[in-house]
Design a protein around this motif. Structure first.
Motif, PDB file in Angstrom:
ATOM      1  N   ASN A 101      38.632 -33.848 -19.487  1.00  0.00           N
ATOM      2  CA  ASN A 101      38.031 -34.478 -18.315  1.00  0.00           C
ATOM      3  C   ASN A 101      39.078 -34.963 -17.319  1.00  0.00           C
ATOM      4  O   ASN A 101      38.754 -35.194 -16.147  1.00  0.00           O
ATOM      5  N   LYS A 102      40.326 -35.097 -17.762  1.00  0.00           N
ATOM      6  CA  LYS A 102      41.410 -35.449 -16.847  1.00  0.00           C
ATOM      7  C   LYS A 102      42.030 -34.213 -16.201  1.00  0.00           C
ATOM      8  O   LYS A 102      42.963 -34.338 -15.414  1.00  0.00           O
ATOM      9  N   LYS A 116      37.651 -20.662 -21.700  1.00  0.00           N
ATOM     10  CA  LYS A 116      38.060 -21.986 -21.257  1.00  0.00           C
ATOM     11  C   LYS A 116      37.079 -23.017 -21.797  1.00  0.00           C
ATOM     12  O   LYS A 116      35.867 -22.913 -21.585  1.00  0.00           O
ATOM     13  N   LEU A 117      37.601 -24.007 -22.501  1.00  0.00           N
ATOM     14  CA  LEU A 117      36.742 -25.001 -23.131  1.00  0.00           C
ATOM     15  C   LEU A 117      36.219 -25.993 -22.094  1.00  0.00           C
ATOM     16  O   LEU A 117      36.922 -26.382 -21.168  1.00  0.00           O
ATOM     17  N   LYS A 118      34.981 -26.391 -22.293  1.00  0.00           N
ATOM     18  CA  LYS A 118      34.360 -27.391 -21.442  1.00  0.00           C
ATOM     19  C   LYS A 118      33.984 -28.595 -22.297  1.00  0.00           C
ATOM     20  O   LYS A 118      33.547 -28.446 -23.434  1.00  0.00           O
ATOM     21  N   ALA A 119      34.171 -29.753 -21.733  1.00  0.00           N
ATOM     22  CA  ALA A 119      33.794 -30.985 -22.430  1.00  0.00           C
ATOM     23  C   ALA A 119      32.767 -31.715 -21.593  1.00  0.00           C
ATOM     24  O   ALA A 119      32.822 -31.678 -20.355  1.00  0.00           O
ATOM     25  N   PRO A 120      31.810 -32.387 -22.236  1.00  0.00           N
ATOM     26  CA  PRO A 120      30.814 -33.134 -21.460  1.00  0.00           C
ATOM     27  C   PRO A 120      31.482 -34.234 -20.660  1.00  0.00           C
ATOM     28  O   PRO A 120      32.494 -34.804 -21.091  1.00  0.00           O
ATOM     29  N   PRO A 121      30.981 -34.537 -19.477  1.00  0.00           N
ATOM     30  CA  PRO A 121      31.583 -35.597 -18.660  1.00  0.00           C
ATOM     31  C   PRO A 121      31.471 -36.946 -19.354  1.00  0.00           C
ATOM     32  O   PRO A 121      30.537 -37.194 -20.120  1.00  0.00           O
ATOM     33  N   ILE A 122      32.435 -37.802 -19.068  1.00  0.00           N
ATOM     34  CA  ILE A 122      32.434 -39.145 -19.646  1.00  0.00           C
ATOM     35  C   ILE A 122      31.617 -40.062 -18.744  1.00  0.00           C
ATOM     36  O   ILE A 122      31.865 -40.151 -17.539  1.00  0.00           O
ATOM     37  N   THR A 123      30.644 -40.719 -19.319  1.00  0.00           N
ATOM     38  CA  THR A 123      29.822 -41.653 -18.558  1.00  0.00           C
ATOM     39  C   THR A 123      29.912 -43.034 -19.177  1.00  0.00           C
ATOM     40  O   THR A 123      30.074 -43.173 -20.388  1.00  0.00           O
TER      41      THR A 123
END
Length: 233
Positions: free
Chosen positions: A206-207, A217-224
């Motif tokens: 996320n950074k 390409k790996l995706k990560a859920p957004p940080i909320t």
């Protein structure tokens, strides 16, 4: 008659390399081992980023098949001096200070990953002030005539200035262990690995850190953030 004390009272306590290797990898999975290598790259990105909240431009690229594994990053490289003195040491020196933004704590992650994955390990690195290459053939190292010889030897070293964007570390592992060959050929293993690496590196991705496994390409859920406002009574 006077009993003379023996002059040599040394009791041999050096562990065998075979025991050391078996104990080191006994309780980790292949995904754990690969995760350790990713952790090292994330540590390097955090260490070298001008802004710890912005990891754009740093990348980790992993390629896996049933015969081969490699991981390459552009996160700052390993200086030749560090390689000689601590990076390949089986445990961190007692004077080593853990960095504020690092994940690794005990200095065994990279080495236990080597032993878990395969028998021939090649590490090539370009850092800001030096480059080096080392090839570790585990069977030859393990079976040396001198059981107390635990050291490795760099195959090549050069000194020279490099920009951060030109740095890299590449780890190639061949002659894979049978367990690695079997699991790397399983499509479900790769799916699970991608999901696990993405979750474990949620904050770094996320950074802006790029992590690629077999061209995905790996995706990560957004940080909320959860609101800290009290719920009405």
């Amino acid at each position: 008659m006077e009993n003379k004390q023996p002059t040599n009272t040394l009791v041999e306590g050096t562990p065998s390399k075979e025991l050391f290797i078996n104990m080191l990898v006994k309780d980790i999975t292949l995904k754990d081992a690969i995760g350790d290598l990713v952790d090292n790259s994330v540590d390097a990105a955090n260490l070298n980023a001008e802004n710890k909240n912005d990891l754009r431009g740093f990348s980790i690229n992993i390629t896996i098949d049933k015969n081969h594994f490699d991981i390459i990053d552009n996160c700052g490289g390993i200086e030749e001096e560090i390689a000689r003195q601590s990076a390949f040491k089986l445990g961190k020196p007692k004077e080593y200070k853990v960095g504020k933004h690092t994940i690794g704590q005990f200095g065994i992650g990279m080495k236990r990953a080597f032993f878990k994955l395969g028998e021939i390990i090649t590490v090539e690195s370009t850092a800001l002030k030096s480059t080096f290459k080392i090839v570790i053939e585990v069977p030859k190292w393990r079976d040396r005539e001198d059981e107390k010889d635990w050291d490795f030897k760099l195959d090549s070293v050069t000194k020279g200035e490099h920009s951060l964007k030109d740095t890299m570390t590449k780890i190639t592992i061949d002659d894979l262990k049978e367990d690695a060959k079997k699991q790397f050929a399983d499509p479900q293993f790769l799916i699970d690995l991608k999901n696990e690496i993405a979750l474990e590196n949620l904050f770094a991705i996320n950074k802006g850190l790029t992590v690629i496994i077999n061209r995905t390409k790996l995706k990560a859920p957004p940080i909320t953030l959860i609101s800290d406002h009290a719920c009405p009574v």
